[in-house]
Structure formats: C-alpha cells, structure tokens
Design a protein around this motif. Structure first.
Motif, PDB file in Angstrom:
ATOM      1  N   ALA A  71     -68.868   9.261 -20.538  1.00  0.00           N
ATOM      2  CA  ALA A  71     -68.520   8.424 -20.166  1.00  0.00           C
ATOM      3  C   ALA A  71     -70.296   7.903 -19.401  1.00  0.00           C
ATOM      4  CB  ALA A  71     -68.854   8.540 -18.797  1.00  0.00           C
ATOM      5  N   GLY A  72     -70.620   6.694 -19.619  1.00  0.00           N
ATOM      6  CA  GLY A  72     -72.152   5.937 -19.502  1.00  0.00           C
ATOM      7  C   GLY A  72     -73.101   6.646 -17.754  1.00  0.00           C
ATOM      8  N   HIS A  73     -72.488   5.849 -17.125  1.00  0.00           N
ATOM      9  CA  HIS A  73     -72.822   6.728 -15.974  1.00  0.00           C
ATOM     10  C   HIS A  73     -73.036   7.818 -15.640  1.00  0.00           C
ATOM     11  CE1 HIS A  73     -70.270   7.103 -12.813  1.00  0.00           C
ATOM     12  NE2 HIS A  73     -71.683   6.698 -11.478  1.00  0.00           N
ATOM     13  N   PRO A  74     -72.443   8.269 -15.629  1.00  0.00           N
ATOM     14  CA  PRO A  74     -72.483   9.646 -15.768  1.00  0.00           C
ATOM     15  C   PRO A  74     -72.885  10.618 -16.836  1.00  0.00           C
ATOM     16  CG  PRO A  74     -69.762  10.031 -15.755  1.00  0.00           C
ATOM     17  CD  PRO A  74     -71.070   7.959 -16.024  1.00  0.00           C
ATOM     18  N   CYS A  75     -73.545  10.513 -18.126  1.00  0.00           N
ATOM     19  CA  CYS A  75     -74.721  11.431 -18.878  1.00  0.00           C
ATOM     20  C   CYS A  75     -76.087  10.409 -18.195  1.00  0.00           C
ATOM     21  CB  CYS A  75     -74.490  10.221 -19.872  1.00  0.00           C
ATOM     22  SG  CYS A  75     -72.965  11.199 -21.094  1.00  0.00           S
ATOM     23  N   VAL A  76     -76.160   9.489 -17.730  1.00  0.00           N
ATOM     24  CA  VAL A  76     -77.559   8.613 -17.850  1.00  0.00           C
ATOM     25  C   VAL A  76     -77.877   9.080 -15.709  1.00  0.00           C
ATOM     26  CG1 VAL A  76     -78.766   6.458 -16.364  1.00  0.00           C
ATOM     27  CG2 VAL A  76     -77.247   6.617 -18.537  1.00  0.00           C
ATOM     28  N   GLY A  77     -77.276   9.496 -15.489  1.00  0.00           N
ATOM     29  CA  GLY A  77     -77.261   9.885 -14.177  1.00  0.00           C
ATOM     30  C   GLY A  77     -77.377  11.468 -14.052  1.00  0.00           C
ATOM     31  N   THR A  78     -76.740  12.596 -15.184  1.00  0.00           N
ATOM     32  CA  THR A  78     -76.807  13.848 -15.086  1.00  0.00           C
ATOM     33  C   THR A  78     -78.042  14.327 -16.014  1.00  0.00           C
ATOM     34  OG1 THR A  78     -74.785  14.413 -15.453  1.00  0.00           O
ATOM     35  CG2 THR A  78     -75.599  16.206 -15.958  1.00  0.00           C
ATOM     36  N   SER A  79     -78.521  13.357 -17.076  1.00  0.00           N
ATOM     37  CA  SER A  79     -79.695  13.620 -18.216  1.00  0.00           C
ATOM     38  C   SER A  79     -80.998  13.276 -17.479  1.00  0.00           C
ATOM     39  CB  SER A  79     -79.949  12.459 -18.648  1.00  0.00           C
ATOM     40  OG  SER A  79     -79.105  12.185 -20.062  1.00  0.00           O
ATOM     41  N   TRP A  80     -80.707  12.609 -16.138  1.00  0.00           N
ATOM     42  CA  TRP A  80     -82.314  11.719 -14.614  1.00  0.00           C
ATOM     43  C   TRP A  80     -82.177  13.607 -14.244  1.00  0.00           C
ATOM     44  CZ3 TRP A  80     -82.166  12.138  -9.843  1.00  0.00           C
ATOM     45  CH2 TRP A  80     -83.030  11.479  -9.166  1.00  0.00           C
ATOM     46  N   LEU A  81     -81.197  14.023 -13.456  1.00  0.00           N
ATOM     47  CA  LEU A  81     -80.894  14.965 -13.080  1.00  0.00           C
ATOM     48  C   LEU A  81     -82.122  15.684 -13.190  1.00  0.00           C
ATOM     49  CD1 LEU A  81     -80.297  15.689  -9.931  1.00  0.00           C
ATOM     50  CD2 LEU A  81     -78.414  16.504 -10.639  1.00  0.00           C
ATOM     51  N   LEU A  82     -81.282  16.908 -14.471  1.00  0.00           N
ATOM     52  CA  LEU A  82     -81.544  17.843 -15.191  1.00  0.00           C
ATOM     53  C   LEU A  82     -82.467  18.004 -15.845  1.00  0.00           C
ATOM     54  CD1 LEU A  82     -78.183  18.755 -16.681  1.00  0.00           C
ATOM     55  CD2 LEU A  82     -78.996  19.836 -14.357  1.00  0.00           C
ATOM     56  N   ASP A  83     -83.301  16.942 -16.492  1.00  0.00           N
ATOM     57  CA  ASP A  83     -84.269  16.471 -16.833  1.00  0.00           C
ATOM     58  C   ASP A  83     -84.666  16.521 -18.401  1.00  0.00           C
ATOM     59  OD1 ASP A  83     -86.302  14.817 -17.869  1.00  0.00           O
ATOM     60  OD2 ASP A  83     -87.991  16.555 -17.111  1.00  0.00           O
TER      61      ASP A  83
END
Length: 220
Positions: A71-83
C-alpha cells in the motif's frame, strides 16, 4: 505493550491534512496475523504497519479488515519514520529516498490493490460527490490543470473498512499514473498532496510529505 507511532502521510504544502497511519515499531512482539488484524481493526486507521525488522525495513500492512501485500501511504510514511533506503513487503522490495521535504518510494502498478478509477469532467463535480453506497473502491478524479498534470481526487473505500472516505491514497495514485502514463500532482481529500512520476521498466515513484501526529484511538 507495543510502541505505536502515528504519522500523517501526504500532507499539504502547509503541513496540514494527510492520511493518518499507525506504525507498530516492535511488530515482532505480535507475531500472529489474527492478533495483528485485531489490533488494526481496533486502531481504526485506513492502514496499520507492523515493523518486523527495522534495520532491513521488513513490514506487514493491514487495513481494519484485511492484510495487504503493498500500500502506498504506509510505505511512504514508514520509510520516512524509519529513514531506511528500502522496505521489504510481501509484494516486493520498495526502494525509498528522501528529497528535501518529500519522501519517495518506487513500486509497480500490479502491486496495488484493485481500484475503480472514475473520471469526472470538472473539479466541482468531484468536490460535490456524496459518499457512494458500499461496494467497490472508487477513486474519483478530474483534471484541475491537464497541461500541468494537476489532478483533483477523492477516494471512497466502499465502507468495507468502516471508512467513508480515504484522505490520501498512494496505491490509487499509482494506478492512475500507470493509466495516464505521466507525472501527476494530486490534491486529494481535504488538501493532501501526492506526487507521482513514471520511471523505467514499469516502475512508478510516489512521493509526499510526512509528519508525526497525535495519537487518537479512533484513527483518522
């Protein structure tokens, strides 16, 4: 007790709006799928991510009623959070990069869950839509400025997850970009912003801003 972060993904230029995402950083403490599904349903976000390996970026994504391979928004948000430079999802490896205030991921249209892309003639028609009856997942859209690739969109999950309208939907933006074959600047919901760009070999980039949010038990 699991550690929960709430991230607003695809925020507008002023930092407002965006779609709330629940991220359980210590997801390995909840190994059973049924328990993950129950927690996702209790939290009520459009998606909740369980991080199984934060260093490698291994994640597991759930709506309130089902598990998603991507899913798109989970991947964008998790990528940002975990860096992290990539995420490992059941659908495949999702590459990630940071570019100023935007976080970008790469994915393929075939990874996205099915959505009905429904075009309207004007932005006013999209703005005036009522929530449709339960059933198919509808992504309603219209050109705001076709020459510039600017799109107005709204997402209606069909109420299957108890959500009338999705504030920002990366997977639907991915599918629309694939169908139109061009970069898009999408305004969805109340004012969320999603950027997309087609790449080589069928890969599409999806980008947006992310911000930490206050936790609310009811979700978005």
């Amino acid at each position: 007790m699991e550690t929960l972060d709430v991230v607003r993904v695809f925020c507008g230029p002023d930092g407002r709006h965006g779609n709330e995402l629940g991220v359980v950083r210590d997801g390995a403490r909840i190994p059973v799928r049924a328990d993950r599904q129950a927690l996702a349903g209790k939290l009520g976000f459009s998606e909740t991510v369980f991080v199984d390996d934060p260093e490698r970026g291994v994640i597991d994504i759930y709506t309130p009623t089902l598990r998603l391979p991507f899913a798109g928004h989970p991947c964008v948000g998790t990528s940002w959070l975990l860096d992290v430079p990539e995420l490992v999802t059941p659908a495949g490896v999702v590459e990630s990069r940071q570019d100023g205030e935007f976080t970008w991921i790469t994915a393929r249209a075939e990874w996205a869950p099915p959505r009905t892309l429904r075009r309207y003639g004007t932005v006013a028609e999209v703005d005036a839509l009522d929530v449709p009856p339960s059933g198919e997942w509808i992504y309603a859209w219209a050109w705001q400025d076709e020459a510039a690739g600017r799109v107005r969109a709204r997402g209606f999950p069909g109420r299957d997850d108890g959500i009338d309208e999705d504030e920002a939907t990366g997977a639907a933006a991915l599918l629309l970009t694939h169908e139109l074959g061009r970069a898009l600047n999408i305004t969805q919901g109340r004012g969320s912003q999603i950027l997309t760009a087609p790449g080589p070999a069928g890969v599409i980039e999806v980008g947006g801003r992310a911000r930490l949010a206050e936790f609310s038990p009811s979700g978005a």
